[in-house]
Design a protein around this motif. Structure first.
Motif, short mmCIF file in Angstrom:
data_model
loop_
_atom_site.label_atom_id
_atom_site.label_comp_id
_atom_site.label_asym_id
_atom_site.label_seq_id
_atom_site.Cartn_x
_atom_site.Cartn_y
_atom_site.Cartn_z
N VAL A 213 0.86 -1.19 0.11
CA VAL A 213 -0.02 0.31 0.05
C VAL A 213 1.02 1.19 -0.07
O VAL A 213 2.13 1.16 0.45
N ALA A 214 0.43 2.25 -0.43
CA ALA A 214 1.00 3.56 -0.64
C ALA A 214 0.35 4.60 0.24
O ALA A 214 -0.87 4.86 0.42
N GLY A 215 0.97 5.36 1.17
CA GLY A 215 0.32 6.37 1.93
C GLY A 215 1.03 7.68 1.87
O GLY A 215 2.18 7.91 1.29
N LEU A 216 0.09 8.81 1.94
CA LEU A 216 0.79 10.15 1.78
C LEU A 216 1.80 10.61 2.74
O LEU A 216 1.56 10.21 3.82
N LEU A 223 -3.97 6.39 3.29
CA LEU A 223 -3.60 5.33 2.26
C LEU A 223 -4.20 5.83 0.89
O LEU A 223 -5.52 6.54 0.87
N ILE A 224 -3.48 5.58 -0.04
CA ILE A 224 -4.14 5.96 -1.63
C ILE A 224 -5.07 5.08 -2.09
O ILE A 224 -4.84 3.73 -2.10
N ASN A 225 -6.28 5.47 -2.62
CA ASN A 225 -7.14 4.47 -3.34
C ASN A 225 -6.56 4.22 -4.89
O ASN A 225 -6.19 5.04 -5.48
N ALA A 226 -6.74 3.15 -5.02
CA ALA A 226 -5.90 2.45 -6.08
C ALA A 226 -6.87 2.87 -7.56
O ALA A 226 -6.28 2.89 -8.57
N ALA A 231 -3.64 7.75 -8.20
CA ALA A 231 -2.93 6.29 -8.23
C ALA A 231 -2.75 6.24 -9.85
O ALA A 231 -1.54 5.67 -10.18
N LYS A 232 -3.66 6.66 -10.59
CA LYS A 232 -3.50 6.37 -11.93
C LYS A 232 -2.48 7.28 -12.68
O LYS A 232 -1.82 6.82 -13.68
N SER A 237 0.83 4.90 -13.60
CA SER A 237 1.19 5.27 -14.74
C SER A 237 2.21 4.54 -15.50
O SER A 237 3.20 3.94 -14.72
N GLY A 238 2.37 4.41 -16.93
CA GLY A 238 3.32 3.74 -17.65
C GLY A 238 4.65 3.91 -17.34
O GLY A 238 5.74 3.35 -17.18
N ASP A 239 4.68 5.25 -17.41
CA ASP A 239 6.34 5.82 -17.02
C ASP A 239 7.13 5.67 -15.77
O ASP A 239 7.89 5.10 -15.49
#
Length: 359
Positions: A213-216, A223-226, A231-232, A237-239
């Protein structure tokens, strides 16, 4: 006159003075040079699975020099002055318990029972104190986020074992944190999952999935909503995924695949779609098995009918044989001796007189 001196040994015990307070050791996180609300300095950021049961461990980013404790404090004093104990400052009915000696934090209740009413974040004050006389102490804050399914991401790593990934976990977390700018917390390391065309979930034991998970790193530290735009444009993100793959791959010398979401919801949708009139198009082997089962069932029914019909036929044959045998050799009985070989019959008639003849 001469000076005469006798040598002697003097033993001096240097007693340690309790002049140091316990010092908290924090894992490596982004924005650690900025204080609370603006950064991650002097705080712990942890996570907890939403379906956690009692005694589930609170997860925090790994320190490179420890592998068991949730939080860690050390004291530079000697003997009892340097022995550290941990205490939670939460009052009555605390949702967490901390081990007095190790700093391991676990849950004190079951979170999955009333998930809708449970808070999604806890802020807990911790105290580390030594055993000096008088004792010295220091405090810190741990922010614990409750993980929901929409918070999870998966980082697949090819040709890797779970033991290899756990050994390099601090470097993996920091490599992703540097690229994304978030606090990365690895929830679990499991065998790699792949989704087949027919919706079956397969396990590849030669590779691993790192669930994280990823948090601010500032503000409310949520936590970040996927499914969010944040998140997008960052994690998914592809890069960014290319940069993370290169950074993590260089750290552990492995091939890293693009980050994806967990397969849970996808599998459920696929199972629902297969409930149609053309399900055999997705899995022809299932259709062949079903056809073979129907054929076997019909054969069993046919055998039962044949056995029943044959038993009735044999019953009829046996009855017919008994009936027929009674006509082949008939038994005649001699008549009784009192019976005559002839019989006599008599007839009595009355004829009235003829009046005409008299006249």
């Amino acid at each position: 006159m001469f000076n005469v001196a006798n040598p002697t040994n003097v033993i001096i015990d240097v007693l340690d003075v309790n002049d140091n307070s316990p010092t908290w050791h924090y894992p490596k996180m982004v924005q650690q040079n900025v204080g609370q609300t603006q950064g991650t300095r002097d705080i712990y950021i942890g996570a907890l699975p939403g379906e956690a049961t009692p005694e589930t461990r609170v997860i925090v980013p790994k320190l490179s020099d420890y592998d068991f404790e949730t939080v860690l404090a050390r004291d530079q004093d000697q003997a009892d002055n340097g022995v550290v104990e941990y205490v939670i400052n939460f009052g009555q009915n605390a949702p967490f318990i901390i081990n007095l000696n190790t700093g391991l934090m676990v849950t004190n209740e079951e979170y999955g029972v009333d998930a809708d009413n449970n808070p999604l974040q806890y802020r807990v004050q911790l105290t580390a104190r030594d055993k000096g006389a008088p004792p010295r102490s220091s405090e810190t804050t741990i922010i614990i986020n409750v993980i929901q399914e929409y918070n999870r991401f998966v980082l697949p790593i090819q040709s890797s074992t779970r033991e290899e990934i756990l050994e390099n976990l601090p470097r993996i977390e920091w490599a992703m944190s540097e690229q994304f700018g978030y606090v990365i917390i690895v929830e679990s390391v499991v065998a790699k999952r792949t989704l087949s065309a027919n919706g079956n979930l397969n396990t590849v034991t030669e590779s691993t999935d790192v669930v994280f998970v990823a948090g601010l790193p500032d503000g409310d530290y949520r936590l970040i909503n996927a499914s969010s735009e944040v998140a997008k444009t960052t994690i998914l993100s592809g890069d960014k995924q290319i940069q993370v793959g290169v950074a993590v791959g260089e750290e552990i010398n492995k091939v890293v695949e693009p980050i994806r979401l967990p397969y849970g919801e996808t599998v459920i949708v696929k199972n629902m779609l297969t409930k149609s009139y053309i399900w055999w198009m997705d899995d022809p082997w299932a259709a062949l098995i079903a056809l073979a089962a129907i054929i076997i069932l019909l054969c069993i029914v046919g055998i039962i009918v044949i056995i029943f019909t044959y038993s009735r036929y044999m019953k009829f044959i046996n009855q017919y044989r008994i009936y027929q045998s009674s006509y082949d050799n008939p038994d005649f009985a001699e008549p009784p001796s009192f019976l005559r070989e002839y019989e006599t019959q008599s007839l009595n008639m009355y004829v009235p007189p003829d009046d005409t003849f008299r006249e």
